[in-house]
Design a protein around this motif. Structure first.
Motif, PDB file in Angstrom:
ATOM      1  N   ALA A  49       8.458 -79.749 -68.774  1.00 32.12           N
ATOM      2  CA  ALA A  49       8.627 -81.110 -68.248  1.00 32.12           C
ATOM      3  C   ALA A  49       7.301 -81.869 -68.290  1.00 32.12           C
ATOM      4  O   ALA A  49       7.258 -83.031 -68.708  1.00 32.12           O
ATOM      5  N   ALA A  50       6.229 -81.228 -67.859  1.00 33.74           N
ATOM      6  CA  ALA A  50       4.910 -81.867 -67.896  1.00 33.74           C
ATOM      7  C   ALA A  50       4.473 -82.115 -69.337  1.00 33.74           C
ATOM      8  O   ALA A  50       3.884 -83.158 -69.651  1.00 33.74           O
ATOM      9  N   ALA A  51       4.770 -81.178 -70.231  1.00 29.83           N
ATOM     10  CA  ALA A  51       4.417 -81.344 -71.648  1.00 29.83           C
ATOM     11  C   ALA A  51       5.165 -82.524 -72.246  1.00 29.83           C
ATOM     12  O   ALA A  51       4.595 -83.327 -73.000  1.00 29.83           O
ATOM     13  N   PHE A  52       6.443 -82.656 -71.905  1.00 34.45           N
ATOM     14  CA  PHE A  52       7.264 -83.771 -72.386  1.00 34.45           C
ATOM     15  C   PHE A  52       6.672 -85.104 -71.913  1.00 34.45           C
ATOM     16  O   PHE A  52       6.498 -86.030 -72.698  1.00 34.45           O
ATOM     17  N   ALA A  53       6.342 -85.193 -70.619  1.00 37.82           N
ATOM     18  CA  ALA A  53       5.764 -86.427 -70.064  1.00 37.82           C
ATOM     19  C   ALA A  53       4.428 -86.751 -70.733  1.00 37.82           C
ATOM     20  O   ALA A  53       4.155 -87.910 -71.075  1.00 37.82           O
ATOM     21  N   ASP A  54       3.611 -85.732 -70.950  1.00 38.04           N
ATOM     22  CA  ASP A  54       2.312 -85.924 -71.619  1.00 38.04           C
ATOM     23  C   ASP A  54       2.537 -86.456 -73.029  1.00 38.04           C
ATOM     24  O   ASP A  54       1.833 -87.363 -73.491  1.00 38.04           O
ATOM     25  N   TRP A  55       3.530 -85.915 -73.726  1.00 36.56           N
ATOM     26  CA  TRP A  55       3.828 -86.339 -75.098  1.00 36.56           C
ATOM     27  C   TRP A  55       4.269 -87.799 -75.140  1.00 36.56           C
ATOM     28  O   TRP A  55       3.844 -88.559 -76.015  1.00 36.56           O
ATOM     29  N   ILE A  56       5.108 -88.207 -74.200  1.00 31.07           N
ATOM     30  CA  ILE A  56       5.565 -89.597 -74.174  1.00 31.07           C
ATOM     31  C   ILE A  56       4.369 -90.531 -73.958  1.00 31.07           C
ATOM     32  O   ILE A  56       4.240 -91.557 -74.624  1.00 31.07           O
ATOM     33  N   ARG A  57       3.472 -90.174 -73.053  1.00 31.18           N
ATOM     34  CA  ARG A  57       2.265 -90.980 -72.825  1.00 31.18           C
ATOM     35  C   ARG A  57       1.405 -91.035 -74.097  1.00 31.18           C
ATOM     36  O   ARG A  57       0.889 -92.085 -74.472  1.00 31.18           O
ATOM     37  N   THR A  58       1.252 -89.887 -74.751  1.00 33.82           N
ATOM     38  CA  THR A  58       0.449 -89.815 -75.969  1.00 33.82           C
ATOM     39  C   THR A  58       1.041 -90.692 -77.063  1.00 33.82           C
ATOM     40  O   THR A  58       0.312 -91.441 -77.742  1.00 33.82           O
TER      41      THR A  58
END
Length: 194
Positions: A83-92
């Protein structure tokens, strides 16, 4: 080609990239190529010798950024919290796509055009998006009915909205998008069907 000619060619190439960077930031990726060559202090024929198409110019400008984006996606695929990786990816992705007005359109077109010079780079971060989305869905953090194409379209739309409202923090748009993709949003009466 002798060494001074190579050095001059490299300087011209770098001046054209710097001019394109500034003009695309000011006017978007559909800005005049003639204006780029004028600002770089070269003729349009010289411009086309270095960058035969707008896509080749975009690839030169964003290619390194897209390579870093792909590397970040690969890193996030090994992160322990999907979940945190997904959120980080969207921000990136948001930060990468908001850089120039019109870039989201160029990316969307390149994804569906194997002949595009941007295609390979776009396919790489599309693959990362698909895998990060799948992991977050399996983890129960992201709604199961969301596809990677829908997600990329939403991120492109978010980048467009962020460019229209430069005073609003990009992170606010990211939070709105992440809320909409959450499992909690899927269980609310949002009226979105399969």
């Amino acid at each position: 080609m002798n060494e001074p000619t190579r050095v001059d060619g490299r300087r011209t190439h770098d001046r054209l990239l710097a001019a394109a960077e500034a003009i695309f930031a000011e006017h978007g990726t559909d800005a005049s190529l003639r204006e780029i060559s004028r600002r770089a202090g070269v003729g349009i024929a010289t411009f086309y010798r270095h960058f035969p198409t707008r896509e080749v110019l975009l690839e030169a400008l964003v290619g390194q950024s897209f390579a870093r984006l792909s590397a970040r996606g690969a890193e996030l695929l090994t992160a322990p919290d999907p979940a945190a990786a997904f959120a980080d990816w969207i921000r990136t992705l948001a930060v990468a796509l908001v850089r120039y007005d019109g870039l989201p359109n160029s990316v969307a077109a390149a994804l569906h055009d194997p002949g595009s010079t941007l295609h390979r780079s776009c396919v790489e971060f599309r693959s990362a998006t698909t895998e990060l989305l799948r992991r977050a869905q399996q983890h129960g953090a992201v709604r199961a009915d969301l596809t990677s194409d829908e997600l990329l379209a939403a991120v492109n739309g978010m980048a467009w909205a962020a460019r229209l409202h430069p005073d609003a923090p990009l992170d606010r748009f990211v939070k709105i998008l992440l809320h909409g993709t959450s499992v909690h949003a899927a269980t609310e009466a949002d009226g979105i069907g399969p």
